[in-house]
Design a protein around this motif. Structure first.
Motif, PDB file in Angstrom:
ATOM      1  N   ASP A 176     -21.777 -73.903  30.390  1.00  0.00           N
ATOM      2  CA  ASP A 176     -21.838 -72.522  30.875  1.00  0.00           C
ATOM      3  C   ASP A 176     -20.558 -72.130  31.618  1.00  0.00           C
ATOM      4  N   ILE A 177     -20.079 -73.026  32.483  1.00  0.00           N
ATOM      5  CA  ILE A 177     -18.867 -72.742  33.243  1.00  0.00           C
ATOM      6  C   ILE A 177     -17.662 -72.646  32.308  1.00  0.00           C
ATOM      7  N   THR A 178     -17.625 -73.508  31.288  1.00  0.00           N
ATOM      8  CA  THR A 178     -16.509 -73.482  30.336  1.00  0.00           C
ATOM      9  C   THR A 178     -16.504 -72.162  29.566  1.00  0.00           C
ATOM     10  N   SER A 234     -14.104 -66.741  28.899  1.00  0.00           N
ATOM     11  CA  SER A 234     -14.388 -65.307  28.931  1.00  0.00           C
ATOM     12  C   SER A 234     -13.504 -64.622  29.977  1.00  0.00           C
ATOM     13  N   LYS A 235     -13.475 -65.204  31.167  1.00  0.00           N
ATOM     14  CA  LYS A 235     -12.671 -64.627  32.248  1.00  0.00           C
ATOM     15  C   LYS A 235     -11.178 -64.708  31.913  1.00  0.00           C
ATOM     16  N   ALA A 236     -10.759 -65.856  31.378  1.00  0.00           N
ATOM     17  CA  ALA A 236      -9.341 -66.034  31.024  1.00  0.00           C
ATOM     18  C   ALA A 236      -8.913 -65.017  29.967  1.00  0.00           C
ATOM     19  N   VAL A 257     -16.865 -67.951  20.565  1.00  0.00           N
ATOM     20  CA  VAL A 257     -15.986 -66.780  20.685  1.00  0.00           C
ATOM     21  C   VAL A 257     -16.726 -65.520  20.265  1.00  0.00           C
ATOM     22  N   LYS A 258     -17.452 -65.592  19.150  1.00  0.00           N
ATOM     23  CA  LYS A 258     -18.214 -64.417  18.687  1.00  0.00           C
ATOM     24  C   LYS A 258     -19.233 -63.992  19.740  1.00  0.00           C
TER      25      LYS A 258
END
Length: 183
Positions: free
Chosen positions: A48-50, A55-57, A167-168
């Protein structure tokens, strides 16, 4: 990926290239996931963190400074997300522990008629917005959240690499959130 290819890929990602995002995700996924697996000692939290990290990056890629290693930038984002998660969990535990009245009170879990109507209206609105997405985004949203499939199962179902599925799903969630905000 050598340094020149990496710089070119980052440049393309900054200009919005989906392929570049996929390459970066594929290249750095194991490093970020491995880092979080060691920190959290929990596969679900690490994953989840990854996902949140990428997403944030990808949302903030324009702020990336080429003077620093891209991997270090990702790990820093990942570390900060993990710290926020720990703080949030501590806050939740403290709130739960400090509110003895809530613990003593027995709540009725059955939703009222009004609650059920609100839930149905919210679900209908959400489904409307999901239908506005492109079909491949609708499909990953449905498989993940309505059929509750894992990333691996979705990858098998769609016959695609798991990183592409992630990614999708990131893109679909971002587009859905934007659609819901603008309603």
């Amino acid at each position: 990926m050598d340094k020149i290819n990496l710089q070119e890929t980052i440049k393309n990602a900054k200009s919005g290239s989906q392929i570049a995002f996929s390459k970066l995700l594929h290249h750095f996924w194991n490093a970020v996931y491995g880092f979080q697996l060691i920190r959290t000692e929990n596969e679900n939290d690490a994953e989840d963190i990854t996902v949140q990290t990428f997403s944030k990056a990808f949302d903030k890629i324009a702020t990336y400074n080429d003077e620093y290693e891209f991997k270090t930038w990702l790990i820093t984002i990942s570390k900060n997300i993990h710290i926020d998660l720990i703080r949030k969990r501590k806050r939740t535990i403290l709130q739960t522990a400090s509110s003895n009245d809530v613990i003593k009170k027995v709540l009725d879990d059955a939703p009222t008629v009004e609650d059920q109507l609100i839930i149905e209206q919210n679900l209908a609105t959400l489904l409307e917005h999901i239908k506005k997405l492109k079909p491949h985004y609708q499909e990953v949203i449905n498989l993940r959240y309505f059929n509750e499939l894992s990333y691996a199962d979705i990858a098998k179902e769609l016959n695609e690499p798991m990183n592409n599925v992630k990614v999708k799903l990131l893109r679909a969630k971002k587009l859905l959130a934007e659609s819901l905000k603008s309603k």
